[in-house]
Design a protein around this motif. Structure first.
Motif, PDB file in Angstrom:
ATOM      1  N   GLY A  87      40.717  43.977  38.982  1.00 33.38           N
ATOM      2  CA  GLY A  87      41.304  43.408  40.185  1.00 33.38           C
ATOM      3  C   GLY A  87      40.353  43.535  41.355  1.00 33.38           C
ATOM      4  N   SER A  88      40.541  42.663  42.296  1.00 35.96           N
ATOM      5  CA  SER A  88      39.718  42.691  43.494  1.00 35.96           C
ATOM      6  C   SER A  88      40.309  43.669  44.506  1.00 35.96           C
ATOM      7  N   LEU A  89      39.444  44.188  45.344  1.00 38.54           N
ATOM      8  CA  LEU A  89      39.867  45.034  46.460  1.00 38.54           C
ATOM      9  C   LEU A  89      39.787  44.201  47.733  1.00 38.54           C
ATOM     10  N   TYR A  90      40.884  44.186  48.474  1.00 38.51           N
ATOM     11  CA  TYR A  90      40.921  43.479  49.757  1.00 38.51           C
ATOM     12  C   TYR A  90      41.459  44.418  50.806  1.00 38.51           C
ATOM     13  N   THR A  91      40.732  44.540  51.870  1.00 37.71           N
ATOM     14  CA  THR A  91      41.125  45.388  53.013  1.00 37.71           C
ATOM     15  C   THR A  91      41.691  46.733  52.541  1.00 37.71           C
ATOM     16  N   GLY A  92      40.982  47.341  51.598  1.00 36.08           N
ATOM     17  CA  GLY A  92      41.334  48.688  51.158  1.00 36.08           C
ATOM     18  C   GLY A  92      42.403  48.781  50.093  1.00 36.08           C
ATOM     19  N   ARG A  93      42.865  47.659  49.574  1.00 47.42           N
ATOM     20  CA  ARG A  93      43.933  47.688  48.564  1.00 47.42           C
ATOM     21  C   ARG A  93      43.518  46.900  47.331  1.00 47.42           C
TER      22      ARG A  93
ATOM     23  N   VAL B 245      39.594  50.216  33.501  1.00 51.31           N
ATOM     24  CA  VAL B 245      39.910  49.555  34.768  1.00 51.31           C
ATOM     25  C   VAL B 245      38.612  49.265  35.520  1.00 51.31           C
ATOM     26  N   PHE B 246      38.572  48.092  36.151  1.00 59.11           N
ATOM     27  CA  PHE B 246      37.465  47.820  37.073  1.00 59.11           C
ATOM     28  C   PHE B 246      38.021  47.176  38.334  1.00 59.11           C
ATOM     29  N   ALA B 247      37.264  47.350  39.396  1.00 57.30           N
ATOM     30  CA  ALA B 247      37.608  46.709  40.667  1.00 57.30           C
ATOM     31  C   ALA B 247      36.362  46.043  41.210  1.00 57.30           C
ATOM     32  N   MET B 248      36.588  44.967  41.930  1.00 56.21           N
ATOM     33  CA  MET B 248      35.517  44.248  42.612  1.00 56.21           C
ATOM     34  C   MET B 248      35.756  44.430  44.099  1.00 56.21           C
ATOM     35  N   GLY B 249      34.722  44.789  44.812  1.00 51.68           N
ATOM     36  CA  GLY B 249      35.032  44.979  46.208  1.00 51.68           C
ATOM     37  C   GLY B 249      33.891  45.057  47.176  1.00 51.68           C
ATOM     38  N   PRO B 250      32.995  45.987  47.006  1.00 53.95           N
ATOM     39  CA  PRO B 250      32.037  46.174  48.093  1.00 53.95           C
ATOM     40  C   PRO B 250      31.122  44.962  48.249  1.00 53.95           C
ATOM     41  N   ARG B 251      30.749  44.707  49.483  1.00 49.90           N
ATOM     42  CA  ARG B 251      29.843  43.601  49.770  1.00 49.90           C
ATOM     43  C   ARG B 251      28.414  43.950  49.421  1.00 49.90           C
TER      44      ARG B 251
ATOM     45  N   ARG C 135      35.584  53.016  45.380  1.00 43.36           N
ATOM     46  CA  ARG C 135      36.122  53.861  44.306  1.00 43.36           C
ATOM     47  C   ARG C 135      37.302  54.676  44.826  1.00 43.36           C
ATOM     48  N   ALA C 136      37.202  55.181  46.048  1.00 41.48           N
ATOM     49  CA  ALA C 136      38.319  55.933  46.633  1.00 41.48           C
ATOM     50  C   ALA C 136      39.546  55.040  46.784  1.00 41.48           C
ATOM     51  N   GLN C 137      39.345  53.782  47.167  1.00 35.83           N
ATOM     52  CA  GLN C 137      40.459  52.851  47.312  1.00 35.83           C
ATOM     53  C   GLN C 137      41.095  52.567  45.952  1.00 35.83           C
ATOM     54  N   LEU C 138      40.277  52.393  44.926  1.00 38.01           N
ATOM     55  CA  LEU C 138      40.811  52.149  43.587  1.00 38.01           C
ATOM     56  C   LEU C 138      41.542  53.389  43.067  1.00 38.01           C
ATOM     57  N   ASP C 139      40.945  54.561  43.250  1.00 37.53           N
ATOM     58  CA  ASP C 139      41.595  55.800  42.803  1.00 37.53           C
ATOM     59  C   ASP C 139      42.948  55.984  43.486  1.00 37.53           C
ATOM     60  N   HIS C 140      43.027  55.613  44.754  1.00 41.36           N
ATOM     61  CA  HIS C 140      44.294  55.703  45.494  1.00 41.36           C
ATOM     62  C   HIS C 140      45.340  54.778  44.860  1.00 41.36           C
ATOM     63  N   ALA C 141      44.931  53.568  44.494  1.00 41.48           N
ATOM     64  CA  ALA C 141      45.858  52.619  43.855  1.00 41.48           C
ATOM     65  C   ALA C 141      46.304  53.144  42.494  1.00 41.48           C
TER      66      ALA C 141
END
Length: 181
Positions: free
Chosen positions: A55-61, A84-90, A101-107
């Motif tokens: 999933g993508s990360l948007y504005t910290g979520r 699990v993977f996340a897409m996010g940082p520019r 990674r902190a945002q994903l771990d929080h989710a």
């Protein structure tokens, strides 16, 4: 394991789907059957022997469809190897990766009982032409590292071939019938 792997994704503008498709192609190179589907469309995990959720990360979520997928399938995911993977940082700067990674771990912490065997962050894509103000004023970027995507897919394929590690190693000798002497 030589069964079927589900790679499911939650995307807003398509870049997470592109990474999911690339992961699927790389996992197929290891003679595994792979299906890719949007997370919101997956109803049943019983046909699969392993799962990858992106999933993508948007504005910290993390994307809500990815979080909802974990909640809906929590019971099945407890018995399947899943990653699990996340897409996010520019950018792929250490600080940006750590923040994502902190945002994903929080989710992930919000969904009790899920414990992926692998978690990673891939760089994200920012295409201002697809965004609304104020994000459409940001410079375009594509921080995806396709070599890293393929390397992670290869690692996943190996894990799927050998199965999910046991949560608690046990000594099978303790289960042998004991006879008094």
């Amino acid at each position: 394991m030589s069964g079927s792997i589900l790679i499911t994704y939650a995307t807003k503008h398509g870049s997470t789907r592109e990474v999911a498709d690339s992961l699927a192609a790389a996992v197929r190179e290891h003679d595994l059957d792979v299906t890719t589907l949007p997370a919101a469309q997956v109803e049943d995990l019983s046909p699969y022997d392993g799962v990858v959720v992106g999933g993508s990360l948007y504005t910290g979520r993390w994307h809500p469809d990815a979080v909802d997928f974990l909640k809906r399938h929590r019971g099945a995911l407890e018995t399947l190897p899943f990653a699990v993977f996340a897409m996010g940082p520019r950018t792929m700067e250490t600080h940006d990766i750590a923040q994502s990674r902190a945002q994903l771990d929080h989710a992930l912490a919000k969904v009790a009982g899920v414990d992926p065997f692998a978690v990673t962050i891939f760089g994200g894509v920012l295409d201002p032409r697809k965004l609304h103000f104020p994000f459409n004023r940001m410079p375009a970027s594509d921080a995806r590292d396709w070599d890293a995507v393929h390397a992670w897919a290869s690692d996943l394929a190996q894990a799927f071939v050998y199965g999910k590690p046991a949560p608690k190693p046990r000594d099978l000798r303790s289960e042998l019938q004991q006879t008094p002497r």
